[in-house]
Design a protein around this motif. Structure first.
Motif, PDB file in Angstrom:
ATOM      1  N   ASP A   1       0.841  -1.195   0.000  1.00  0.00           N
ATOM      2  CA  ASP A   1       0.000   0.000   0.000  1.00  0.00           C
ATOM      3  C   ASP A   1       0.881   1.252   0.000  1.00  0.00           C
ATOM      4  O   ASP A   1       1.499   1.579   1.000  1.00  0.00           O
ATOM      5  CB  ASP A   1      -0.886  -0.058   1.251  1.00  0.00           C
ATOM      6  N   PHE A   2       0.929   1.944  -1.148  1.00  0.00           N
ATOM      7  CA  PHE A   2       1.839   3.082  -1.284  1.00  0.00           C
ATOM      8  C   PHE A   2       1.405   4.304  -0.473  1.00  0.00           C
ATOM      9  O   PHE A   2       2.109   5.289  -0.424  1.00  0.00           O
ATOM     10  CB  PHE A   2       1.974   3.492  -2.762  1.00  0.00           C
ATOM     11  N   SER A   3       0.233   4.245   0.165  1.00  0.00           N
ATOM     12  CA  SER A   3      -0.196   5.426   0.906  1.00  0.00           C
ATOM     13  C   SER A   3       0.364   5.428   2.322  1.00  0.00           C
ATOM     14  O   SER A   3       0.076   6.318   3.108  1.00  0.00           O
ATOM     15  CB  SER A   3      -1.714   5.483   0.946  1.00  0.00           C
ATOM     16  N   GLU A   4       1.154   4.430   2.674  1.00  0.00           N
ATOM     17  CA  GLU A   4       1.645   4.369   4.059  1.00  0.00           C
ATOM     18  C   GLU A   4       2.772   5.399   4.270  1.00  0.00           C
ATOM     19  O   GLU A   4       3.366   5.878   3.308  1.00  0.00           O
ATOM     20  CB  GLU A   4       2.080   2.932   4.387  1.00  0.00           C
ATOM     21  N   PRO A   5       3.046   5.757   5.544  1.00  0.00           N
ATOM     22  CA  PRO A   5       3.913   6.904   5.824  1.00  0.00           C
ATOM     23  C   PRO A   5       5.319   6.848   5.210  1.00  0.00           C
ATOM     24  O   PRO A   5       5.800   7.856   4.718  1.00  0.00           O
ATOM     25  CB  PRO A   5       4.010   6.924   7.349  1.00  0.00           C
ATOM     26  N   VAL A   6       5.965   5.683   5.243  1.00  0.00           N
ATOM     27  CA  VAL A   6       7.357   5.666   4.767  1.00  0.00           C
ATOM     28  C   VAL A   6       7.407   5.951   3.267  1.00  0.00           C
ATOM     29  O   VAL A   6       8.216   6.758   2.786  1.00  0.00           O
ATOM     30  CB  VAL A   6       8.048   4.320   5.095  1.00  0.00           C
ATOM     31  N   THR A   7       6.526   5.315   2.499  1.00  0.00           N
ATOM     32  CA  THR A   7       6.497   5.547   1.052  1.00  0.00           C
ATOM     33  C   THR A   7       6.172   7.014   0.771  1.00  0.00           C
ATOM     34  O   THR A   7       6.844   7.672  -0.023  1.00  0.00           O
ATOM     35  CB  THR A   7       5.439   4.657   0.382  1.00  0.00           C
ATOM     36  N   GLN A   8       5.142   7.498   1.428  1.00  0.00           N
ATOM     37  CA  GLN A   8       4.718   8.868   1.148  1.00  0.00           C
ATOM     38  C   GLN A   8       5.785   9.894   1.508  1.00  0.00           C
ATOM     39  O   GLN A   8       6.054  10.809   0.741  1.00  0.00           O
ATOM     40  CB  GLN A   8       3.414   9.167   1.913  1.00  0.00           C
ATOM     41  N   ASN A   9       6.412   9.725   2.659  1.00  0.00           N
ATOM     42  CA  ASN A   9       7.453  10.679   3.044  1.00  0.00           C
ATOM     43  C   ASN A   9       8.664  10.589   2.139  1.00  0.00           C
ATOM     44  O   ASN A   9       9.349  11.570   1.915  1.00  0.00           O
ATOM     45  CB  ASN A   9       7.861  10.462   4.501  1.00  0.00           C
ATOM     46  N   THR A  10       8.932   9.384   1.619  1.00  0.00           N
ATOM     47  CA  THR A  10      10.061   9.218   0.718  1.00  0.00           C
ATOM     48  C   THR A  10       9.766   9.886  -0.621  1.00  0.00           C
ATOM     49  O   THR A  10      10.616  10.578  -1.188  1.00  0.00           O
ATOM     50  CB  THR A  10      10.347   7.718   0.503  1.00  0.00           C
ATOM     51  N   LEU A  11       8.552   9.688  -1.117  1.00  0.00           N
ATOM     52  CA  LEU A  11       8.209  10.239  -2.426  1.00  0.00           C
ATOM     53  C   LEU A  11       8.246  11.762  -2.433  1.00  0.00           C
ATOM     54  O   LEU A  11       8.440  12.374  -3.470  1.00  0.00           O
ATOM     55  CB  LEU A  11       6.825   9.752  -2.862  1.00  0.00           C
TER      56      LEU A  11
END
Lengths: 461, 584
Positions: B396-406
Motif C-alpha cells: 500500500d503506497f499510501s503508508e507513511p514511509v512511502t509517502q514521506n520518501t516520495l
C-alpha cells in the motif's frame, strides 16, 4: 535463592514486582503460588524500583501472596541426542510419558544471529514431489518458505506431504523433522501425530505441542524452543532439519495480547510495532553455515485472516521469508489438491538451486513460460465471463484452455503422489506443447529443440 | 562542562527495557557513545531527561541488571575512514563481519568490539604534494593503490591546514603519520567522522549526467542522474532486492556502497558469494573491488540497524570527496524506519502516523539530502546517488514511509506485484513510475546516444499509455472488436513490453544492456511500427501485419552479445516481408 513476596499488580499475563535486588533483563522467573504450583515467566522490564514479569502460563492462582524467585539466568533449553522421537509440551517438558531429556547441552533459546559472513549460500535442491513446488517454486536447503493458507484449506496435508516426501535426489542423508504446534486443536495435532507414526517419521522427529487450550503466552517461546533444538540437531549433530511451525497466526495473536497487556503503542491492526523484528528473530534461524554439515530449512504455516494477503501477519512474514507458497480457496473449491496458486507464490532462492548441475538446464525457462502462459490464460477468464468464449481470438482461446489444463494436470496430484523433478518438467513440456511453438517466447530455440515433445519424438523415432 | 565541576564519565544502570536502557549519575551529550554494563556493550545516548540518560544499545541486553556500570566515551558514533574500506563487509556499526567471525565463531554474540579498518596492515603511500606546499582541509596529499581503485589520502575536513613540513613515501599503517604540517599537525591515513553529520563540501551542483545501469526500463525510460535520489517501493516478492542488486552490479558508479538494512541473511550471503565472481564491465576486475557492504540482517540488534544507513552514507561521502561517483543502495529504508519506530516506542514518545515517530519525515529527508553531485573541498567533482528500497506493508503506497520518501526523491520506480506474478521482470510499472531528471538529462542523451533517442522514448511512452487506455476497452469487448489501427498499437505495445522492457537478470548477456543497444532495439521496434502503419494504409489486414515472421526473431537479440549482424539480418527480412505484402 531469594523469594520475594512484593507483587504489586497483576494485569493479564504480566506480574509487577517491587523492591527487589537487581534483576537481569530477560531473566527466567519462577512463581510459586499459594498451593505450591510453580509457574514460569520472564523479565520484560527491569529497574531498581519495579520489575515486570511476563508469565508463560495462566496467571490464575497468582496473588500478592505468591513467591517470586529470580533464577539469575536467561531461559535455556536442555538439548540432547535422545530428543529425536519425543513429544514435548509447548514449554519443552516431555508429555509422551517418557523419561526426562538427558541434556548434553543447555542452550539459550533466543539464539544468536548467524553471522552473514559465516553463511553458505543455499543451493541444494529439495525435491518435495509436488509439481507446483518443485517445478515452479523450488525449495532449497537452508531456505525459509512459508505456506500462506486460510481456515478451511488443506495446508496441513500439504505440509505433511512435504515432510513425507522431501529428499535431496542422489543424497542418502535423511531429514530430521522438528514440528512445533502453536495453538492448534487437539484434533489437528492428532492428525499430524498419526501421520508421523504411520510413516515412521516420528522416530526422526521432535514434536512440540502447544494446543489451543494451552496458555497463549507460552506460544511465544514454543517456536524458539523448536528452533534451538533444530539448530542443535543441525549444527552440532549434522542433521538436515526441516522445521514446521504451525500456526504462526496464533503466535502473532499471542504477541499482540502481550503488547496490549503492556499498554504499548500498537502498530498496524493492533499488532506491536516490533513484530517484524520479533518474527525475523524466528524466521532468520534457517540456513547453512560454511564448513558445518547440517542445515535448517523452515516451513512455517500461517492462516491469513479473511484470506487477506495484505494482513500484517502474512505481509511481515513475506518480507522476511524467502518466498511463499499460497494455498487458494478457489482451487480448493474446484476440487484440486494441492490447491496451490502458483501466481502469487514465489521461491526467492529457486534460481540458486535449479538448472544444470542441480535439476535440469531447461528448468528456469520452462517455469517462466508456464507462469507466463498460465497468467495470461487466467486473465482471459475474466474476459470470457463478460464477452463469452466466442469473442476470443484463436490465440486467446488456446491460452484459456492452457490455464484449465495446467490446473488439472500440473497442479492437481495425489496426496501420496511423489513426482520426480524430471516427471514434473516433462509434464510442463507436455502442457506447453499444446501451445504453438512461436508462442514459447521465453525459451530459447536450442532448449525447445532438445526438450519439446515434438522434437523429442522425432529424435526417438 | 563548568569549571570546577567534576566530570562524571561513570554512571550506573537504573532500568533495562529491551534495547533501551536508562542510566543515572552520568554526564552525557546527545549521541555520545557509551559502554553499557559489565560486558561493555556499545550504546548511544538518545535522550536526556533530568538525571536520567537514555541509551539505545547496539547489542542484545539479556541478563543486564540495574546497578551495572555505564561509562561515557565522550565521542559520538563515528566510522573509521581510510584504506581497507573496499571489499569489506560490516555490520551496522562498522564492525567487520569477518573479524567478528574470527573472534566469536559462526554466530554473532555480544560484547566484542572490532575496529572498522585493520590497524596492522601496511599500505604503500605515494605523496602527491611536497614539503613547502600549502594544503588546506580536504586537499589530497597522496594516494594508496587500494584495489584497482586509487584511494586518495586527504587532509581531514576539520583540519586548519597549513604548510607541509614533512611528507614521506613508503609503507605505513593507517595509524602512522605520513605528513606533518608546519604547525605540528600530524596527518595519518585514518580519518574518523561522526556518522550523523554530513561531510562538508564546497558546492552542490545540479545533476546532469545519467547513472547508467544497463537496465533498459531505467536507463531508457526513467533514468536517475549521478548524484540523484530514487526510491523503489514494492510489495514483497516484486523484485526490489533483485533490482537493487542489479544496480549494485552494473551501475557505472566507481564505488558502490550496499546497505542490507534489516533484510535476509541468505540474501547478503548471495551478494557475498556473487560479487567477487562478477566482473565490472568497465574494468574487467571483480565487482567486489569497488564495493563496501553493510549487512545488518533483520535478526541483528535493532539499534545497529538504525545506525547502519548513517554508517553507509558517511562512507559514500568519503569516497565522493576523493572525486568518485558513488552509488549507495539501501535495502530497505522501511526497515530503518521501523527501527526508529521501535526505539521511539520504547522511549514512550508520542507516536505519529501508524506508530512511526513524528520526526520520521525529517530523518528521511536529512538522509536523502546527503546525496548529490558536488565540488569537494579540494575542488574534485564527485557524486553520491542514493537508491532506497521501500517495503510498504501490504503493497500500500499510501503508508507513511512511502509517502514521506516520495516527497523527497526525484525518481520513482514503482514495482508491481501483478507484473512479477506473470514473470514480467524487472516488475517496474511503466505507467506509475517517473523520473524528474528527464529534462536535465536530455542534452546528455542527444550527445552521447543519438539525437533520435529522446523522441524515440517519447514515442514509446505514448504507445504504452495508449495501450493502457485500449486495454480497458479490450477488457470489455475483446481485442477483435478494436479498429485495425488500434490492433497494431496493441501489438507494438506488446513488443515494447516483451522485447524492450522485460530483461532477464539471470542471463549472462541480457543482464547488462548498453545504451547503444537499447537505442538500436527501440529503433527496430519503431521501424516495425512505421512499416506496419504504411502496410495497413496500403490495404494490409492486421492479421497480415501482425503475422510478420521476422519480428518473432527480435526477442533473441537480447541474448546475443554482438547482436548487430543478427539485428541487421532480421530488419532486412522484415523490410522484404513488408515489400512482399505490398506487391501481392
Amino acid at each position: 535463592m531469594k523469594e520475594y513476596r512484593t507483587v504489586t499488580q497483576i494485569a493479564g499475563p504480566l506480574v509487577f514486582v517491587e523492591k527487589t535486588e537487581p534483576v537481569g533483563y530477560s531473566e527466567l522467573v519462577n512463581i510459586v503460588t499459594a498451593d505450591g504450583t510453580v509457574k514460569r515467566g520472564q523479565v520484560l522490564d527491569t529497574s531498581d524500583e519495579i520489575v515486570v514479569v511476563q508469565v508463560f502460563e495462566t496467571t490464575a492462582g497468582i496473588g500478592r501472596d505468591s513467591g517470586i524467585r529470580f533464577t539469575g539466568e536467561t531461559i535455556k533449553m536442555p538439548v540432547g541426542r535422545d530428543m529425536l522421537g519425543r513429544i514435548l509440551s509447548g514449554g519443552g517438558k516431555p508429555i509422551d510419558g517418557g523419561p526426562e531429556i538427558v541434556p548434553e547441552k543447555r542452550l539459550e533459546i533466543t539464539g544468536a544471529a548467524i553471522n552473514p559472513y559465516a553463511r553458505s549460500s543455499p543451493e541444494d535442491f529439495i525435491q518435495t514431489g509436488i509439481s507446483t513446488i518443485d517445478g515452479t517454486n523450488t525449495l532449497v536447503r537452508g531456505q525459509k518458505l512459508p505456506i500462506f493458507s486460510a481456515s478451511g484449506l488443506p495446508h496441513n496435508d500439504v505440509a505433511l506431504q512435504i515432510a513425507r516426501q522431501a529428499k535431496v535426489p542422489g543424497s542418502t542423508e535423511e531429514f530430521a523433522v522438528v514440528f512445533a504446534a502453536m495453538g492448534i486443536t487437539r484434533e489437528e495435532a492428532n492428525y499430524f501425530m498419526a501421520d508421523f507414526e504411520k510413516t515412521g517419521a516420528l522416530e526422526r522427529s521432535v514434536v512440540f505441542l502447544n494446543l489451543a487450550d494451552d496458555p497463549a503466552v507460552e506460544r511465544t517461546i514454543t517456536p524458539r524452543l523448536a528452533l534451538t533444538t533444530a539448530e542443535y540437531l543441525a549444527f552440532d549433530l549434522g542433521y538436515h532439519v526441516l522445521v514446521i511451525l504451525t500456526d504462526m497466526t496464533n503466535y502473532c495473536e499471542a504477541l499482540r495480547q502481550i503488547g496490549a497487556a503492556r499498554e504499548e503503542v500498537p502498530g498496524r491492526r493492533g499488532y506491536p510495532g516490533y513484530m517484524y523484528t520479533d518474527l525475523a528473530s524466528i524466521y532468520e534461524r534457517a540456513g547453512i553455515i560454511k564448513g558445518v554439515k547440517g542445515s535448517v530449512t523452515q516451513i512455517p504455516i500461517l492462516t491469513m485472516p479473511g484470506d487477506d494477503i495484505t494482513h500484517p501477519i502474512p505481509d511481515l512474514t513475506g518480507y522476511i521469508t524467502e518466498g511463499q507458497i499460497v494455498v487458494n480457496r478457489e482451487l480448493h473449491r474446484k476440487g484440486i489438491y494441492p490447491p496451490i496458486n502458483v501466481l502469487p507464490s514465489l521461491s526467492r532462492l529457486m534460481n540458486l538451486g535449479i538448472g544444470k548441475g542441480h535439476t535440469r538446464e531447461d528448468h528456469k525457462k520452462v517455469s517462466d513460460q508456464l507462469y507466463a502462459a498460465y497468467a495470461e490464460g487466467n486473465d482471459l477468464r475474466g474476459l470470457v465471463a463478460i464477452v463469452g468464449k466466442d469473442a476470443l481470438s484463436e490465440r486467446d482461446r488456446m491460452f484459456l484452455e492452457f490455464a484449465d489444463l495446467f490446473e488439472d494436470r500440473f497442479v492437481r496430484q495425489g496426496l501420496y503422489e511423489d513426482r520426480s523433478i524430471e516427471e514434473t518438467l516433462d509434464l510442463g513440456w507436455e502442457l506447453l506443447a499444446t501451445l504453438p511453438e512461436e508462442q514459447l517466447v521465453r525459451i530459447d530455440r536450442e532448449l525447445i529443440q532438445k526438450y519439446h515433445p515434438k522434437y523429442r519424438k522425432k529424435a526417438q523415432g | 562542562m563548568e569549571k570546577g565541576k567534576e566530570n562524571r564519565t561513570q554512571g550506573v544502570l537504573k532500568r533495562i527495557s529491551g534495547p533501551v536502557v536508562t542510566a543515572v549519575g552520568l554526564d552525557a551529550h546527545m549521541y555520545d557513545v557509551v559502554k553499557v554494563g559489565n560486558e561493555e556493550l556499545m550504546g548511544e545516548v538518545i535522550k536526556i531527561q533530568g538525571e536520567n540518560v537514555i541509551i539505545q544499545v547496539y547489542e542484545d541486553t539479556a541478563g543486564i541488571r540495574p546497578g551495572e556500570p555505564v561509562s561515557n566515551t565522550g565521542l559520538s558514533l563515528a566510522v573509521e575512514l581510510g584504506p581497507g574500506l573496499l571489499t569489506s563487509i560490516y555490520d551496522g556499526i562498522q564492525r567487520p563481519l569477518e573479524v567478528l567471525m574470527d573472534k566469536m565463531g559462526n554466530f554473532i554474540e555480544r560484547g566484542v568490539s572490532a575496529p572498522g579498518l585493520s590497524h596492522e596492515k601496511k599500505w604503500e603511500f605515494v605523496p602527491t604534494v611536497k614539503a613547502g606546499d600549502e594544503v588546506k582541509a580536504g586537499d589530497i596529499i597522496g594516494t594508496v593503490q587500494e584495489t584497482n581503485i586509487v584511494h586518495k589520502i586527504m587532509v581531514p575536513p576539520r583540519s586548519k591546514g597549513g604548510k607541509v613540513k614533512k611528507i614521506t613515501a613508503g609503507s605505513f599503517t593507517v595509524d602512522e603519520t605520513v605528513c606533518t604540517l608546519e604547525d605540528g599537525t600530524e596527518i595519518t591515513m585514518l580519518q574518523r567522522w561522526p556518522v550523523r553529520v554530513p561531510r562538508p563540501v564546497k558546492e552542490k551542483l545540479n545533476p546532469d549526467v545519467p547513472l547508467i545501469t544497463g537496465q533498459r526500463i531505467l536507463d531508457g525510460l526513467f533514468p536517475i542522474a549521478k548524484g540523484g535520489t530514487a526510491a523503489i517501493p514494492g510489495p514483497f516478492g516484486s523484485g526490489k532486492t533483485v533490482t537493487q542488486q542489479q544496480l549494485a552490479k552494473w551501475s557505472d558508479a566507481e564505488i558502490v556502497v550496499y546497505i542490507g538494512c534489516g533484510e535476509r541473511g541468505n540474501e547478503m550471503t548471495e551478494v557475498l558469494t556473487e560479487f567477487p565472481e562478477l566482473e565490472d564491465p568497465k574494468t574487467g576486475k571483480p565487482l567486489m573491488e569497488r564495493t563496501v557492504l553493510i549487512a545488518n540482517t533483520s535478526n541483528m540488534p535493532v539499534a545497529a540497524r538504525e545506525a547502519s544507513v548513517y554508517t553507509g552514507i558517511t562512507i559514500a561521502e568519503y569516497f565522493r570527496d576523493m572525486g568518485y561517483d558513488v552509488s549507495l543502495m539501501a535495502d530497505s529504508t522501511s526497515r530503518w524506519a521501523e527501527a526508529m519506530r521501535e526505539i521511539s516506542s520504547r522511549l514512550e514518545e508520542m507516536p505519529g502516523e501508524e506508530g512511526y515517530p513524528a520526526y520520521l519525515s525529517a530523518r528521511l529527508s536529512e538522509f536523502y539530502e546527503r546525496a548529490g553531485r558536488v565540488i569537494a573541498l579540494n575542488g574534485e567533482g564527485g557524486s553520491v546517488s542514493v537508491i532506497g528500497a521501500v517495503s510498504p506493508p501490504g503493497g500500500d503506497f499510501s503508508e507513511p514511509v512511502t509517502q514521506n520518501t516520495l516527497r523527497i526523491v526525484k525518481v520513482f520506480w514503482a514495482l508491481d506485484a501483478k507484473l512479477s506474478q506473470r514473470r514480467h521482470f524487472p516488475a517496474i510499472n511503466w505507467l506509475n513510475s517517473y523520473s524528474l531528471y528527464l529534462d536535465a538529462l536530455n542534452e546528455w542523451y542527444d550527445k552521447e546516444v543519438s539525437p533520435e533517442w529522446n523522441p524515440l522514448r517519447a514515442w514509446a511512452m505514448g504507445v504504452l499509455q495508449k495501450e493502457a487506455e485500449l486495454q480497458e476497452i479490450v477488457q470489455l469487448v475483446g481485442s477483435d472488436a478494436l479498429p485495425d489501427e488500434e490492433q497494431i498499437t496493441i501489438e507494438v505495445a506488446r513488443m515494447i513490453r516483451e522485447i524492450f522492457l522485460q530483461q532477464n537478470a539471470y542471463d549472462a548477456v541480457d543482464t547488462f544492456c548498453p545504451m547503444s543497444k537499447q537505442y538500436h532495439m527501440m529503433k527496430a521496434i519503431k521501424r516495425y511500427a512505421d512499416l506496419a502503419r504504411a502496410a495497413q494504409a496500403g490495404g494490409a489486414t492486421p492479421a497480415q501485419v501482425i503475422g510478420v515472421k521476422s519480428k518473432n526473431e527480435l526477442p533473441q537479440i537480447k541474448f546475443i552479445k554482438d547482436y548487430e549482424p543478427e539485428l541487421e539480418k532480421i530488419m532486412k527480412q522484415m523490410e522484404a516481408e513488408f515489400d512482399a505484402m505490398r506487391t501481392v
